[in-house]
Enzyme design. Structure first.
Site, mmCIF file in Angstrom:
data_model
loop_
_atom_site.group_PDB
_atom_site.id
_atom_site.type_symbol
_atom_site.label_atom_id
_atom_site.label_comp_id
_atom_site.label_asym_id
_atom_site.label_seq_id
_atom_site.Cartn_x
_atom_site.Cartn_y
_atom_site.Cartn_z
ATOM 1 N N HIS A 41 0.855 -1.196 0.000
ATOM 2 C CA HIS A 41 0.000 0.000 0.000
ATOM 3 C C HIS A 41 0.884 1.236 0.000
ATOM 4 O O HIS A 41 2.101 1.157 0.089
ATOM 5 C CB HIS A 41 -0.945 -0.007 1.206
ATOM 6 N N CYS A 50 6.008 6.390 4.059
ATOM 7 C CA CYS A 50 4.837 5.592 3.666
ATOM 8 C C CYS A 50 4.056 6.190 2.493
ATOM 9 O O CYS A 50 3.080 5.608 2.037
ATOM 10 C CB CYS A 50 3.915 5.370 4.856
ATOM 11 N N HIS A 54 4.967 0.412 -0.603
ATOM 12 C CA HIS A 54 5.759 -0.473 0.247
ATOM 13 C C HIS A 54 4.851 -1.573 0.791
ATOM 14 O O HIS A 54 3.640 -1.545 0.588
ATOM 15 C CB HIS A 54 6.398 0.320 1.404
ATOM 16 N N HIS A 56 3.939 -4.691 3.996
ATOM 17 C CA HIS A 56 4.015 -5.117 5.396
ATOM 18 C C HIS A 56 3.574 -6.562 5.495
ATOM 19 O O HIS A 56 2.787 -7.037 4.675
ATOM 20 C CB HIS A 56 3.052 -4.307 6.277
ATOM 21 N N HIS A 94 -1.574 -10.554 -0.165
ATOM 22 C CA HIS A 94 -0.836 -10.374 -1.421
ATOM 23 C C HIS A 94 -1.606 -9.482 -2.393
ATOM 24 O O HIS A 94 -1.736 -9.778 -3.576
ATOM 25 C CB HIS A 94 -0.479 -11.730 -2.055
ATOM 26 N N GLU A 139 0.673 -3.459 12.100
ATOM 27 C CA GLU A 139 1.316 -3.121 10.832
ATOM 28 C C GLU A 139 2.790 -3.522 10.880
ATOM 29 O O GLU A 139 3.375 -3.880 9.865
ATOM 30 C CB GLU A 139 1.174 -1.623 10.569
#
Length: 155
Positions: A41, A50, A54, A56, A94, A139
């Site tokens: 995201h 952010c 990137h 997580h 994913h 996160e």
């Protein structure tokens, strides 16, 4: 140290324990189930790292409370897993979250409310008194957002 014992007389249902003995109490209990998913995201209107695309490895933790049935089970953990897989994870794992979630900034704070709403939609229609108490969305291993039932009730 500790020794280990081989159970020689496995308890037999209706011989050693009766159906009315399976439920031990009448108290409300809370069970918890955790899931992980990987997703990408980026954040809009944000001036930190952010803002760039990137990913997580997220961890979602659910707390569900209620009263156990006649054999001492609130809700089967496999049922929670099915709800997660069929109703929630398909939108997250994913995936590019900015594309698969409703129009929102894909912050942990926004996402945890969306996840809460999705799980609650399923649990609220159950015939028992099973209810979603909280969802935590990690996160990172040390940073999470949380939605709690008492905060989600709007009067």
């Amino acid at each position: 140290m500790y020794g280990f014992t081989i159970v020689e007389n496995l308890q037999k249902f209706d011989k050693d324990i009766k159906r009315h003995e399976l439920k031990y109490h009448r108290e409300r209990v809370l069970i918890s189930k955790e899931f992980t998913f990987d997703a990408a995201h980026h954040l809009h209107c944000y001036q930190g790292k952010c803002k760039n695309l990137h990913g997580h490895t997220y961890r979602a933790v659910f707390g569900i409370s209620g009263y156990t049935d006649e054999i001492g089970i609130l809700i089967d953990f496999s049922e929670i897993k099915s709800i997660w897989k069929e109703q929630i994870e398909i939108h997250l794992d994913h995936r590019y979250l900015n594309e698969t979630l409703p129009k929102m900034n894909t912050t942990a704070e926004n996402m945890v409310v969306w996840i809460y709403e999705k799980m609650n939609q399923v649990l609220i229609n159950r015939p028992d008194d099973c209810r979603l108490e909280f969802v935590k969305l990690y996160e990172t291993p040390t940073s999470y957002a949380e939605a709690r039932r008492e905060w989600m009730i709007h009067e």
